[in-house]
Design an enzyme around this catalytic site. Structure first.
Site, PDB file in Angstrom:
ATOM      1  N   ASP A  10      18.951  70.418  55.167  1.00 45.31           N
ATOM      2  CA  ASP A  10      19.588  68.945  55.755  1.00 45.31           C
ATOM      3  C   ASP A  10      19.997  69.949  56.805  1.00 45.31           C
ATOM      4  O   ASP A  10      19.952  70.746  57.236  1.00 45.31           O
ATOM      5  CB  ASP A  10      20.617  68.662  55.044  1.00 45.31           C
ATOM      6  CG  ASP A  10      20.243  67.206  56.260  1.00 45.31           C
ATOM      7  OD1 ASP A  10      20.012  66.551  57.108  1.00 45.31           O
ATOM      8  OD2 ASP A  10      21.171  66.158  56.051  1.00 45.31           O
ATOM      9  N   GLU A  12      22.385  68.878  59.807  1.00 46.92           N
ATOM     10  CA  GLU A  12      23.193  68.311  61.008  1.00 46.92           C
ATOM     11  C   GLU A  12      25.171  69.538  60.252  1.00 46.92           C
ATOM     12  O   GLU A  12      25.669  69.740  61.676  1.00 46.92           O
ATOM     13  CB  GLU A  12      24.120  67.171  60.125  1.00 46.92           C
ATOM     14  CG  GLU A  12      23.556  65.818  60.399  1.00 46.92           C
ATOM     15  CD  GLU A  12      22.189  65.509  59.803  1.00 46.92           C
ATOM     16  OE1 GLU A  12      21.930  66.395  58.751  1.00 46.92           O
ATOM     17  OE2 GLU A  12      21.609  63.980  60.059  1.00 46.92           O
ATOM     18  N   HIS A 106      26.204  67.539  55.184  1.00 44.38           N
ATOM     19  CA  HIS A 106      27.570  66.897  56.804  1.00 44.38           C
ATOM     20  C   HIS A 106      28.371  66.009  55.555  1.00 44.38           C
ATOM     21  O   HIS A 106      27.551  65.343  53.875  1.00 44.38           O
ATOM     22  CB  HIS A 106      26.809  66.026  57.393  1.00 44.38           C
ATOM     23  CG  HIS A 106      25.987  65.656  57.302  1.00 44.38           C
ATOM     24  ND1 HIS A 106      25.743  63.661  57.014  1.00 44.38           N
ATOM     25  CD2 HIS A 106      24.135  65.457  56.692  1.00 44.38           C
ATOM     26  CE1 HIS A 106      25.021  63.177  55.999  1.00 44.38           C
ATOM     27  NE2 HIS A 106      24.117  64.187  56.144  1.00 44.38           N
ATOM     28  N   HIS A 117      27.349  60.857  57.467  1.00 40.91           N
ATOM     29  CA  HIS A 117      26.819  59.641  57.660  1.00 40.91           C
ATOM     30  C   HIS A 117      26.374  59.845  56.310  1.00 40.91           C
ATOM     31  O   HIS A 117      26.271  60.893  55.789  1.00 40.91           O
ATOM     32  CB  HIS A 117      25.487  59.666  59.031  1.00 40.91           C
ATOM     33  CG  HIS A 117      24.363  60.527  58.065  1.00 40.91           C
ATOM     34  ND1 HIS A 117      24.559  61.665  59.050  1.00 40.91           N
ATOM     35  CD2 HIS A 117      23.912  60.115  57.639  1.00 40.91           C
ATOM     36  CE1 HIS A 117      23.213  62.271  58.321  1.00 40.91           C
ATOM     37  NE2 HIS A 117      22.819  61.552  57.881  1.00 40.91           N
TER      38      HIS A 117
HETATM   39 ZN   LIG Z   1      20.100  64.943  58.445  1.00 37.88          ZN
END
Ligand SMILES: [Zn+2]
Length: 271
Positions: A10, A12, A106, A117
């Site tokens: 990912d 973030e 994250h 999120h």
């Molecule tokens: Zn992401």
């Protein structure tokens, strides 16, 4: 015999990334963030190869799922990119892998943690499986566990480390930044972050026998809360789904893999 590592990446949780200008397709800093993400994945690959991995599959797990820059990726890895994918952030993960690493992750929605999120900041408020709320880390780790694959190393912010250790205390973690608030963090230098990821992956791989599987056997009950009542009402159109309050639905699935696919489907239907 091949020794296989699966990497879900990912963006973030990558060192230096703090804002939607880094994470969204049209963000003016997005191309820079993509390079940083690719280099953190490369560091993980170097660590795994140094520890004995012989086949590495990288799954691009953010947004468009076309972030990692193919020609900059370590030559020994193959890359799953593009979407849609049935299993999204864990596409291609199966029982043939010996270990998994999650890079650039994250915290779950509503927790402290930079850019927190759960799958969709716009749509999802919370996701519970058998009564326990999980973020992306937990849900993806449960898929790995279903296939008897231990998650050996994770990278991201200090708040994510706390979330991860509550589920798998023994995991190796590369803390590449300290969350100050949702859109502010103090990162170590990207090169230091990469060195840390390489080292933690290598250590995690060499000690993977000591890292327990994280899994749920058998059927699951999933509860999803949405950010608007309209999203929940859209989700409740699917016959397996019951709406239990204005913004929450629930459904049963035969195992975590089926549950995960329904979660992904409901996010699309809701929106
Ligand atoms: Zn992401």
């Amino acid at each position: 015999m091949k020794v296989k590592l699966y990497i879900s990446a990912d963006i973030e949780g990558v060192a230096g990334v703090v804002h939607s200008e880094h994470t969204t397709r049209d963000g003016r800093e997005h191309d820079r963030a993509r390079m940083l993400m690719t280099e953190e994945v490369n560091a993980c690959i170097r660590g795994a190869i140094a520890a004995g991995a012989s086949e590495i599959v990288v799954n691009d797990s953010h947004g468009t799922m076309r972030n990692i820059i193919p020609e900059l990726l370590h030559t020994e890895a193959s890359l799953i990119s593009g979407s849609p994918k049935k299993m999204a952030m864990v596409e291609g993960l199966d029982e043939t892998f010996d270990a998994a690493v999650f890079i650039g992750y994250h915290t779950k929605k509503g927790d402290f943690g930079l850019l927190n999120h759960t799958f969709s900041g716009k749509v999802v408020r919370s996701i519970k499986v058998n009564g326990i709320e999980y973020g992306e880390f937990g849900l993806n780790a449960l898929v790995a566990g279903h296939f008897n694959v231990p998650v050996i190393c994770v990278s991201g912010c200090d708040r994510l480390e706390k979330e991860v250790r509550e589920l798998i205390p023994e995991v190796y973690f590369a803390t590449v930044k300290q969350t100050i608030n949702q859109f502010t963090a103090r990162s170590i230098h990207p090169k230091k972050a990469q060195e840390l990821i390489e080292r933690q992956t290598k250590e995690g791989w060499m000690n993977r026998g000591n890292i327990p599987l994280f899994s749920i056997d058998g059927p699951v009950t999933v509860e999803m809360s949405f950010n608007t009542t309209g999203f929940a009402e859209n989700a409740a159109i699917l016959p397996i789904v019951d709406q239990i309050d204005p913004s929450t639905v629930t459904f049963n699935a035969s195992n975590i893999i089926e549950g995960y696919r329904y979660i992904r489907s409901l996010i699309m239907i809701a929106n």
